[in-house]
Design an enzyme around this catalytic site. Structure first.
Site, PDB file in Angstrom:
ATOM      1  N   ALA A 229      68.459 -10.907  30.588  1.00  0.00           N
ATOM      2  CA  ALA A 229      67.824  -9.827  29.848  1.00  0.00           C
ATOM      3  C   ALA A 229      66.416  -9.632  30.404  1.00  0.00           C
ATOM      4  CB  ALA A 229      67.768 -10.155  28.360  1.00  0.00           C
TER       5      ALA A 229
ATOM      6  N   GLY B 129      58.675  -7.897  31.667  1.00  0.00           N
ATOM      7  CA  GLY B 129      57.528  -8.793  31.629  1.00  0.00           C
ATOM      8  C   GLY B 129      57.681  -9.962  32.577  1.00  0.00           C
ATOM      9  N   VAL B 130      56.642 -10.779  32.648  1.00  0.00           N
ATOM     10  CA  VAL B 130      56.625 -11.883  33.598  1.00  0.00           C
ATOM     11  C   VAL B 130      57.579 -13.001  33.186  1.00  0.00           C
ATOM     12  CG1 VAL B 130      54.637 -12.987  32.469  1.00  0.00           C
ATOM     13  CG2 VAL B 130      55.114 -13.468  34.880  1.00  0.00           C
ATOM     14  N   ASP B 131      57.721 -13.268  31.892  1.00  0.00           N
ATOM     15  CA  ASP B 131      58.563 -14.372  31.448  1.00  0.00           C
ATOM     16  C   ASP B 131      60.028 -14.152  31.817  1.00  0.00           C
ATOM     17  OD1 ASP B 131      56.437 -15.789  30.296  1.00  0.00           O
ATOM     18  OD2 ASP B 131      56.588 -14.648  28.444  1.00  0.00           O
ATOM     19  N   SER B 132      60.560 -12.972  31.516  1.00  0.00           N
ATOM     20  CA  SER B 132      61.971 -12.712  31.814  1.00  0.00           C
ATOM     21  C   SER B 132      62.215 -12.659  33.311  1.00  0.00           C
ATOM     22  CB  SER B 132      62.432 -11.410  31.151  1.00  0.00           C
ATOM     23  OG  SER B 132      61.677 -10.308  31.610  1.00  0.00           O
TER      24      SER B 132
ATOM     25  N   CYS C 285      65.635  -8.272  15.656  1.00  0.00           N
ATOM     26  CA  CYS C 285      65.995  -7.883  17.017  1.00  0.00           C
ATOM     27  C   CYS C 285      66.734  -9.021  17.716  1.00  0.00           C
ATOM     28  CB  CYS C 285      64.745  -7.495  17.794  1.00  0.00           C
ATOM     29  SG  CYS C 285      65.088  -6.814  19.447  1.00  0.00           S
TER      30      CYS C 285
ATOM     31  N   CYS D   8      56.933  -3.509  18.449  1.00  0.00           N
ATOM     32  CA  CYS D   8      57.159  -2.704  19.661  1.00  0.00           C
ATOM     33  C   CYS D   8      57.348  -1.226  19.359  1.00  0.00           C
ATOM     34  CB  CYS D   8      58.355  -3.252  20.449  1.00  0.00           C
ATOM     35  SG  CYS D   8      59.951  -3.082  19.620  1.00  0.00           S
TER      36      CYS D   8
END
Length: 388
Positions: A6, A10-13, A101, A199
């Protein structure tokens, strides 16, 4: 293993997907389009699921050499998250849309579709750990970096879902290391700000957003004795613990600030009082679920020791809990528990230390050490001394 990553943009995903590739999995990236009318650009760290985010996700997948797709989940997101958020506020509760979510979109709708397409697991950039115990069962635990730990918002995951989850960032000691790794890999999102707030309300004006979706009418602001102190434009726009925006016009007799203690949408009133009156030591949660195997006390109805967390980055407090009591039963302090819910029972939680600003609709997540035991939605939160 065939893994669906998923990709939020962003940087984490992005780093999580990269690590899944390094682990030898067959990885496919997917970005979830959750809004039919996304903004073209983010505003700093506010908002997500924008056109910019989808492009960042695509660029990360291109850099990693994995396929990229965009899936339209906007209708499901509106029904299960946005509409639920509005309905909860209209009922005088304070929901956590990130919990909804994760529960209904990322680890229900997304995982369901992934499995139907033949994927073995879903990979995300959440900071949390899935641990397999000696008996083969799975447990959800805090991440190594407690400052970035996201186990709270994953407390809704079930044992079946944990079997299909990959969290490659689980043991990373800090977010700075994730950004450094992204830079080394040449990922363009290495310095991208984290998103925060709700969001679908990127400007952060929750009250203004709700005013456009809930029929607000003028009502009264009362003190705990029932005296009218002023008026408000709509009770549903307030939340327990709120201090600003009361517009009472005259100070309390002792000159101290007042806080929202209770929101009563049925008669459109807001009750205010001192900060000390916000303290609660007993919570009843509805719609409980276990994050992995249930404790033995579920079957016996006995109290079990735990720690309680009611906010994503809030502190935990020692507590004890038990699975919902029959309505004719009573708690240890002798008060009747008439809150048994027909749809899955309740959790009764008694705190060793009072918490302030706990509102119905928030999520109560229980821990034992680093392990997430499970969660429930707060139905009532009271101070037993005050009730007595």
């Amino acid at each position: 293993m065939k893994v669906l990553a998923a990709m939020s943009g962003g940087v984490d995903s992005a780093v999580a997907a990269a690590r899944a590739v390094d682990a030898g999995h067959e990885v496919v990236g997917v970005h979830l389009a959750l809004s039919r009318m996304p903004g073209t650009l983010r505003t700093g760290s506010r908002g997500c699921c924008t056109i910019e985010d989808s492009r960042d996700a695509w660029r990360a997948c291109e850099k990693l050499g994995i396929p990229y797709y965009t899936w339209d989940f906007s209708e499901r997101f509106k029904e299960d998250v946005v509409d639920d958020f509005v309905a909860e506020y209209a009922a005088g509760r304070t929901p956590n849309p990130c919990m909804r979510c994760n529960e209904r979109i990322k680890f229900a709708a997304l995982l369901e579709k992934a499995l139907a397409l033949g994927f073995d697991a879903v990979c995300t950039g959440h900071y949390a750990q899935v641990v397999r115990t000696d008996d083969g069962s799975l447990e959800l635990h805090r991440a190594a970096d407690w400052a970035k730990d996201q186990s709270y918002v994953l407390g809704v995951l079930t044992a079946e879902q944990l079997e299909r989850c990959l969290f490659p960032l689980a043991e990373t000691p800090s977010k700075d290391l994730v950004r450094a790794e992204a830079a080394e890999r040449g990922l363009s999102v290495a310095a991208k700000p984290d998103s925060h707030d709700i969001c679908f309300i990127p400007d952060g004006d929750t009250r203004g957003w709700l005013n456009e979706r809930i029929d607000m009418t003028e009502g009264t602001i009362l003190d705990t004795e029932g005296n009218e102190l002023g008026t408000h434009a709509g009770a549903q726009a307030f939340t327990v613990g709120q201090r600003k925006g009361l517009n009472i016009g005259r100070p309390a007799p002792d000159g101290r600030p007042r806080f929202v203690l209770e929101v009563r949408p049925k008669d459109n009133t807001v009750v205010v009082g001192s900060k000390e009156m916000l303290a609660v030591d007993r919570i009843v949660g509805i719609r409980p679920s276990w994050a992995g195997a249930a404790l033995a006390e579920e079957a016996t109805g006995e109290w079990f020791d735990c720690h309680l967390q009611v906010r994503a980055h809030g502190d935990t407090v020692p507590a004890r809990a038990r699975v919902g009591l029959p309505s004719a039963d009573s708690t240890a302090d002798g008060t009747a528990d008439s809150t048994q819910a027909p749809d899955g029972g309740t959790w009764v939680i008694e705190l060793d230390e009072p918490l302030t600003g706990v509102a119905p609709g928030q999520t109560a997540v229980l821990y034992r050490g680093t392990r997430v035991l499970g969660q429930s939605t707060i139905d009532t939160a009271v101070n037993m001394a005050r009730v007595a």
